[in-house]
Enzyme design. Structure first.
Site, PDB file in Angstrom:
ATOM      1  N   ARG A   1      36.758  34.838  21.873  1.00 55.19           N
ATOM      2  CA  ARG A   1      36.201  35.227  20.583  1.00 55.19           C
ATOM      3  C   ARG A   1      37.135  34.774  19.463  1.00 55.19           C
ATOM      4  O   ARG A   1      38.330  34.612  19.650  1.00 55.19           O
ATOM      5  CB  ARG A   1      36.014  36.747  20.503  1.00 55.19           C
ATOM      6  CG  ARG A   1      34.841  37.265  21.322  1.00 55.19           C
ATOM      7  CD  ARG A   1      34.646  38.760  21.163  1.00 55.19           C
ATOM      8  NE  ARG A   1      35.757  39.497  21.735  1.00 55.19           N
ATOM      9  CZ  ARG A   1      36.791  39.990  21.061  1.00 55.19           C
ATOM     10  NH1 ARG A   1      36.860  39.851  19.751  1.00 55.19           N
ATOM     11  NH2 ARG A   1      37.765  40.625  21.675  1.00 55.19           N
TER      12      ARG A   1
ATOM     13  N   SER B   1      39.715  44.927  24.325  1.00 58.51           N
ATOM     14  CA  SER B   1      39.394  43.810  25.212  1.00 58.51           C
ATOM     15  C   SER B   1      40.571  43.521  26.147  1.00 58.51           C
ATOM     16  O   SER B   1      41.725  43.497  25.711  1.00 58.51           O
ATOM     17  CB  SER B   1      39.088  42.564  24.381  1.00 58.51           C
ATOM     18  OG  SER B   1      38.012  42.840  23.519  1.00 58.51           O
TER      19      SER B   1
ATOM     20  N   CYS C   1      41.845  45.334  28.447  1.00 60.19           N
ATOM     21  CA  CYS C   1      42.755  46.467  28.647  1.00 60.19           C
ATOM     22  C   CYS C   1      42.267  47.411  29.736  1.00 60.19           C
ATOM     23  O   CYS C   1      42.694  48.568  29.796  1.00 60.19           O
ATOM     24  CB  CYS C   1      42.971  47.215  27.343  1.00 60.19           C
ATOM     25  SG  CYS C   1      43.950  46.266  26.162  1.00 60.19           S
TER      26      CYS C   1
ATOM     27  N   LYS D   1      28.432  41.463  21.962  1.00 60.97           N
ATOM     28  CA  LYS D   1      29.204  42.062  20.880  1.00 60.97           C
ATOM     29  C   LYS D   1      28.469  42.006  19.548  1.00 60.97           C
ATOM     30  O   LYS D   1      28.519  42.944  18.754  1.00 60.97           O
ATOM     31  CB  LYS D   1      30.577  41.384  20.775  1.00 60.97           C
ATOM     32  CG  LYS D   1      31.439  41.574  22.039  1.00 60.97           C
ATOM     33  CD  LYS D   1      31.584  42.999  22.366  1.00 60.97           C
ATOM     34  CE  LYS D   1      32.397  43.429  23.553  1.00 60.97           C
ATOM     35  NZ  LYS D   1      33.301  42.659  24.303  1.00 60.97           N
TER      36      LYS D   1
ATOM     37  N   TYR E   1      31.116  30.220  23.692  1.00 62.59           N
ATOM     38  CA  TYR E   1      31.862  31.122  24.565  1.00 62.59           C
ATOM     39  C   TYR E   1      31.539  32.597  24.353  1.00 62.59           C
ATOM     40  O   TYR E   1      31.544  33.103  23.230  1.00 62.59           O
ATOM     41  CB  TYR E   1      33.374  30.937  24.373  1.00 62.59           C
ATOM     42  CG  TYR E   1      34.128  31.371  25.610  1.00 62.59           C
ATOM     43  CD1 TYR E   1      34.309  30.476  26.666  1.00 62.59           C
ATOM     44  CD2 TYR E   1      34.588  32.666  25.769  1.00 62.59           C
ATOM     45  CE1 TYR E   1      34.945  30.874  27.828  1.00 62.59           C
ATOM     46  CE2 TYR E   1      35.224  33.064  26.933  1.00 62.59           C
ATOM     47  CZ  TYR E   1      35.403  32.157  27.961  1.00 62.59           C
ATOM     48  OH  TYR E   1      36.024  32.557  29.113  1.00 62.59           O
TER      49      TYR E   1
ATOM     50  N   ARG F   1      36.306  33.987  32.868  1.00 61.27           N
ATOM     51  CA  ARG F   1      35.396  35.113  33.099  1.00 61.27           C
ATOM     52  C   ARG F   1      34.422  34.826  34.240  1.00 61.27           C
ATOM     53  O   ARG F   1      34.176  33.673  34.594  1.00 61.27           O
ATOM     54  CB  ARG F   1      34.568  35.350  31.826  1.00 61.27           C
ATOM     55  CG  ARG F   1      35.392  35.700  30.584  1.00 61.27           C
ATOM     56  CD  ARG F   1      35.426  37.175  30.337  1.00 61.27           C
ATOM     57  NE  ARG F   1      36.396  37.559  29.312  1.00 61.27           N
ATOM     58  CZ  ARG F   1      36.543  38.811  28.891  1.00 61.27           C
ATOM     59  NH1 ARG F   1      35.783  39.766  29.386  1.00 61.27           N
ATOM     60  NH2 ARG F   1      37.450  39.117  27.990  1.00 61.27           N
TER      61      ARG F   1
ATOM     62  N   HIS G   1      32.427  50.414  22.237  1.00 60.50           N
ATOM     63  CA  HIS G   1      33.038  49.458  23.175  1.00 60.50           C
ATOM     64  C   HIS G   1      33.643  50.263  24.327  1.00 60.50           C
ATOM     65  O   HIS G   1      34.861  50.421  24.421  1.00 60.50           O
ATOM     66  CB  HIS G   1      34.113  48.662  22.423  1.00 60.50           C
ATOM     67  CG  HIS G   1      34.662  47.484  23.173  1.00 60.50           C
ATOM     68  ND1 HIS G   1      35.899  46.936  22.905  1.00 60.50           N
ATOM     69  CD2 HIS G   1      34.150  46.739  24.168  1.00 60.50           C
ATOM     70  CE1 HIS G   1      36.114  45.906  23.707  1.00 60.50           C
ATOM     71  NE2 HIS G   1      35.076  45.767  24.491  1.00 60.50           N
TER      72      HIS G   1
ATOM     73  N   ASP H   1      31.466  47.758  29.616  1.00 64.38           N
ATOM     74  CA  ASP H   1      31.918  47.220  28.326  1.00 64.38           C
ATOM     75  C   ASP H   1      31.306  47.913  27.110  1.00 64.38           C
ATOM     76  O   ASP H   1      31.977  48.055  26.105  1.00 64.38           O
ATOM     77  CB  ASP H   1      31.605  45.717  28.256  1.00 64.38           C
ATOM     78  CG  ASP H   1      32.403  44.977  27.192  1.00 64.38           C
ATOM     79  OD1 ASP H   1      33.635  45.126  27.168  1.00 64.38           O
ATOM     80  OD2 ASP H   1      31.786  44.268  26.364  1.00 64.38           O
TER      81      ASP H   1
HETATM   82  P1  GTP Z   1      36.997  42.972  28.287  1.00 62.30           P
HETATM   83  O1  GTP Z   1      35.982  42.449  29.233  1.00 62.30           O
HETATM   84  O2  GTP Z   1      37.712  41.889  27.541  1.00 62.30           O
HETATM   85  O3  GTP Z   1      36.440  43.988  27.339  1.00 62.30           O
HETATM   86  O4  GTP Z   1      38.195  43.618  29.167  1.00 62.30           O
HETATM   87  P2  GTP Z   1      38.320  44.962  30.020  1.00 62.30           P
HETATM   88  O5  GTP Z   1      38.716  46.087  29.114  1.00 62.30           O
HETATM   89  O6  GTP Z   1      37.123  45.162  30.862  1.00 62.30           O
HETATM   90  O7  GTP Z   1      39.620  44.680  30.924  1.00 62.30           O
HETATM   91  P3  GTP Z   1      39.735  44.413  32.504  1.00 62.30           P
HETATM   92  O8  GTP Z   1      39.318  45.607  33.320  1.00 62.30           O
HETATM   93  O9  GTP Z   1      39.069  43.132  32.821  1.00 62.30           O
HETATM   94  O10 GTP Z   1      41.314  44.268  32.673  1.00 62.30           O
HETATM   95  C1  GTP Z   1      42.053  43.299  31.965  1.00 62.30           C
HETATM   96  C2  GTP Z   1      43.410  43.107  32.592  1.00 62.30           C
HETATM   97  O11 GTP Z   1      44.102  44.354  32.694  1.00 62.30           O
HETATM   98  C3  GTP Z   1      43.335  42.547  33.999  1.00 62.30           C
HETATM   99  O12 GTP Z   1      44.338  41.568  34.144  1.00 62.30           O
HETATM  100  C4  GTP Z   1      43.635  43.732  34.872  1.00 62.30           C
HETATM  101  O13 GTP Z   1      44.220  43.355  36.090  1.00 62.30           O
HETATM  102  C5  GTP Z   1      44.562  44.572  34.017  1.00 62.30           C
HETATM  103  N1  GTP Z   1      44.452  46.021  34.324  1.00 62.30           N
HETATM  104  C6  GTP Z   1      43.312  46.736  34.421  1.00 62.30           C
HETATM  105  N2  GTP Z   1      43.562  48.018  34.774  1.00 62.30           N
HETATM  106  C7  GTP Z   1      44.908  48.128  34.878  1.00 62.30           C
HETATM  107  C8  GTP Z   1      45.794  49.208  35.196  1.00 62.30           C
HETATM  108  O14 GTP Z   1      45.389  50.348  35.445  1.00 62.30           O
HETATM  109  N3  GTP Z   1      47.130  48.930  35.178  1.00 62.30           N
HETATM  110  C9  GTP Z   1      47.603  47.679  34.892  1.00 62.30           C
HETATM  111  N4  GTP Z   1      48.919  47.492  34.908  1.00 62.30           N
HETATM  112  N5  GTP Z   1      46.798  46.632  34.603  1.00 62.30           N
HETATM  113  C10 GTP Z   1      45.474  46.850  34.581  1.00 62.30           C
HETATM  114  C1  SPV Z   2      35.746  41.399  24.938  1.00 65.72           C
HETATM  115  O1  SPV Z   2      36.461  40.553  24.390  1.00 65.72           O
HETATM  116  O2  SPV Z   2      35.835  42.622  24.689  1.00 65.72           O
HETATM  117  C2  SPV Z   2      34.774  40.965  25.968  1.00 65.72           C
HETATM  118  C3  SPV Z   2      34.552  39.538  26.149  1.00 65.72           C
HETATM  119  O3  SPV Z   2      34.148  41.814  26.595  1.00 65.72           O
HETATM  120  S1  SPV Z   2      33.465  38.889  24.953  1.00 65.72           S
HETATM  121  O4  SPV Z   2      32.103  38.973  25.494  1.00 65.72           O
HETATM  122  O5  SPV Z   2      33.833  37.495  24.732  1.00 65.72           O
HETATM  123  O6  SPV Z   2      33.514  39.657  23.737  1.00 65.72           O
HETATM  124 MN    MN Z   3      34.819  43.916  25.963  1.00 64.14          MN
END
Ligand code: GTP
Ligand code: SPV
Ligand code: MN
Length: 583
Positions: free
Chosen positions: A70, A249, A251, A207, A198, A368, A227, A278
């Site tokens: 983004r 994002s 996290c 979003k 993307y 992704r 979110h 999400d």
């Molecule tokens: P978006 O799709 O961008 O909104 O991201 P998201 O909030 O769904 O994050 P996602 O669950 O994909 O995790 C992102 C990164 O954080 C990955 O590299 C995970 O491995 C890492 N991660 C997730 N949960 C944990 C946790 O509990 N501890 C740690 N240390 N890392 C974590």
């Molecule tokens: C985020 O960035 O929080 C995502 C990926 O879930 S995107 O769809 O590119 O916004």
């Molecule tokens: Mn997201």
């Protein structure tokens, strides 16, 4: 013809006059249509077929190397008054925004097909769902929208019945970062996006619609577009509670939503089910509780770090029928990314070059997967319930290497809103720009709120009404680091220990230590069995650094002041009350 279909036809005709495509294709969402598009994209190199034995019906897409995330600096909210977009958004007057975008769209689809994608965000028969139509010249967007939304004929039928829909116009343009903008016109329920193919820039249901436009609609209609992931926790007694959690994002939303309980919990009969990973739309039900739906139908998840250890549900989901974007590939055409840890090695990186770790990682950090939610082993049938699920707890959290403890509970709704409003997190690869910079990201909505945050906070506060049975609000931090720079908390499945404590607070069966920042767990009541936490870890995860929090609250005060007189007085008062108690 119904008047809404007439409106739709006229809009499509007007867009076609402006963009001058060679062909117009109305998407019905059928298997045949999808197969034809996939074949066409394989032929022109947009998609690359992965190993059919190991990953049936799965494809790799490599986006332009300048188009991998983004672009918040190119994202605008165009309201008639600048103040209505707020200091949290880039703003342009609607007439200027339209003029700038229409100049970009002029003739941009020559030689291309214009696809019309009717879609529904949320179960097709839910009163909480909302429809939209995306026009795009990208077949990759069509294929992704088909997974991420309820797309095609049923959505068109609902639009015909309902009358209103969000209009999203998208073109990849020339994928030139200097000719790229994502603009929102909330009053007109309109989105215009040019120059990126993307993720959130291009899949406009996600979003742009489900957060920026929907947050604006939600404010006037009395609901919340957030979110947040939504998960169900079934305890050994067979009772299920639903939790919604807002993390910025990259996290941890997808990971928490698909959590696998640690061994002891599994044996005791704990079970996690996934509603969404999400986005969460929620509104008060007749009984005063908040009811939530996941407006999406699929997951657009971060690939790096996804492994059989960290997220087995996600890994199982993406064994078939998946589109991968910007990952590496092995010699036998299996997708590969850093942290997959499956004993294989990549030979080609995300740019299609021979893999050389000295040059770049195999997978882009924001690479992704796109996969239907129905493929996820933990996907809950309740995700299709038109009434949504009742929310017992709301969780806010960010990436904070220092200061912020593992978990605390807020005292009441107003305190909860303050904690959400003052959330901070270190930036990630999900958006272009520096990574690891701490910034305020209220409710994880900094890039996604379609109006002035001051009004958004007031909207959140407005749910505290007589008769409301609001969820308890918590804050978590899975990302606290020790002096050696390593994470102090094991995270992932072990996060259930923290969720269990929250549910004990919800049903009143656990005590807590009251502190100025909120209620901390008594370590005797948060299950740490089987974990070997160091002394440092225990102190930092469960302790309160008073001097550090004094500085934090001074900084929160300064942040809130940025919103000027529009900021609800109740938040100022709450911030001052806590700052005084910390002094
Ligand atoms: P978006 O799709 O961008 O909104 O991201 P998201 O909030 O769904 O994050 P996602 O669950 O994909 O995790 C992102 C990164 O954080 C990955 O590299 C995970 O491995 C890492 N991660 C997730 N949960 C944990 C946790 O509990 N501890 C740690 N240390 N890392 C974590
Ligand atoms: C985020 O960035 O929080 C995502 C990926 O879930 S995107 O769809 O590119 O916004
Ligand atoms: Mn997201």
């Amino acid at each position: 013809m119904s008047s809404s279909l007439e409106t739709l036809n006229q809009w499509v005709e007007a867009v076609a006059r402006l963009t001058r495509p060679d062909r117009i294709h109305w998407c019905d969402g059928s298997d045949a249509e999808n197969a034809a598009l996939i074949a066409q994209m394989q032929a022109d190199g947009t998609l690359f077929k992965l190993n059919e034995q190991t990953h049936p019906n799965s494809y790799l897409h490599r986006s332009h190397p300048d188009d991998v995330a983004r672009v918040e600096h190119l994202t605008f909210v165009c309201t008639p008054e600048r103040e209505d977009a707020g200091p949290n958004n880039h703003w342009m007057a609607p007439a200027d925004g339209h003029a700038q975008m229409d100049a970009l769209f002029d003739g941009c689809m020559a030689g291309r097909t214009l696809y019309v994608i009717p879609y529904c965000m949320g179960p097709i028969d839910s009163p909480l769902s909302r429809c939209g139509v995306e026009i795009t010249d990208s077949p990759y967007v069509v294929a992704n929208m088909r997974i991420m939304t309820r797309m095609g004929a049923p959505a068109l039928a609902r639009i015909e019945r309902e009358g209103t829909f969000v209009k999203g116009l998208h073109s990849i343009g020339e994928l030139d970062p200097n000719r790229r903008y994502i603009m929102h016109f909330p009053e007109e329920l309109t989105i215009k996006s040019f120059g990126s193919g993307y993720g959130g820039n291009a899949l406009l249901g996600k979003k742009c619609h489900a957060l920026r436009i929907a947050s604006h609609q939600a404010r006037s209609e009395g609901w919340l577009a957030e979110h947040m992931l939504i998960l169900g926790i079934e305890n050994p007694k067979g009772e299920t509670h639903y939790i919604a959690a807002a993390f910025p994002s990259a996290c941890g939303k997808t990971n928490l939503a698909m959590l696998i309980p640690p061994e002891g919990y599994l044996q005791d009969g704990w079970k996690i089910t996934t509603i969404g990973d999400d986005i969460c739309w929620m509104r008060p039900g007749k009984d005063g509780r908040l009811y939530a739906i996941n407006p999406e139908a699929g997951f657009f998840g971060v690939a790096p770090g996804t492994s059989a250890k960290s997220n087995p549900n996600a890994l199982a989901s993406i064994q078939a029928d998946t589109i991968f974007t910007n990952v590496g590939v092995t010699a036998d055409n299996q997708p590969w990314w850093e942290g997959l840890d499956n004993g294989q090695t990549p030979v080609t990186d995300w740019q299609g070059q021979p893999y050389d770790p000295a040059v770049r990682p195999a997978a882009h950090p924001n690479s992704r997967f796109t996969v239907s939610a129905k493929r996820c082993p933990s996907y809950s049938p309740m995700a299709e319930d038109p009434q949504g699920v009742p929310i017992s707890a709301i969780v806010f959290g960010g990436r904070r290497a220092s200061l912020v403890p593992l978990v605390f509970e807020t005292r009441d709704w107003t305190h909860g809103v303050l904690v959400g409003a003052s959330m901070g997190s270190e930036t990630t690869a999900a958006a272009t720009g520096a990574v690891g910079v701490m910034r305020r990201d209220p409710m994880a909505m900094k890039p996604f709120c379609g109006y002035n945050f001051a009004d958004y906070f007031a909207h959140w506060l407005s749910f505290d009404q007589p008769g409301a049975k609001l969820p308890k609000v918590f804050h978590v931090n899975w990302f606290r680091k020790g002096d050696d720079g390593k994470f102090l908390w094991p995270g992932f499945g072990d996060n259930l220990r923290v969720l269990e404590w929250m549910l004990k607070r919800v049903d009143g069966s656990a005590g807590a230590q009251e502190t100025p920042i909120g209620n901390l767990p008594l370590t005797s009541e948060l299950n740490l069995d089987g974990l070997s936490l160091s002394e440092e870890a225990r102190n930092k995860l469960f302790g309160l650094d008073r001097a550090g929090w004094q500085a934090e609250f001074a900084s929160i005060g300064e942040y809130l002041d940025e919103y000027g007189p529009r900021l609800p007085q109740a938040l100022h008062e709450e911030q001052q009350r806590i700052a005084a108690r910390l002094a």
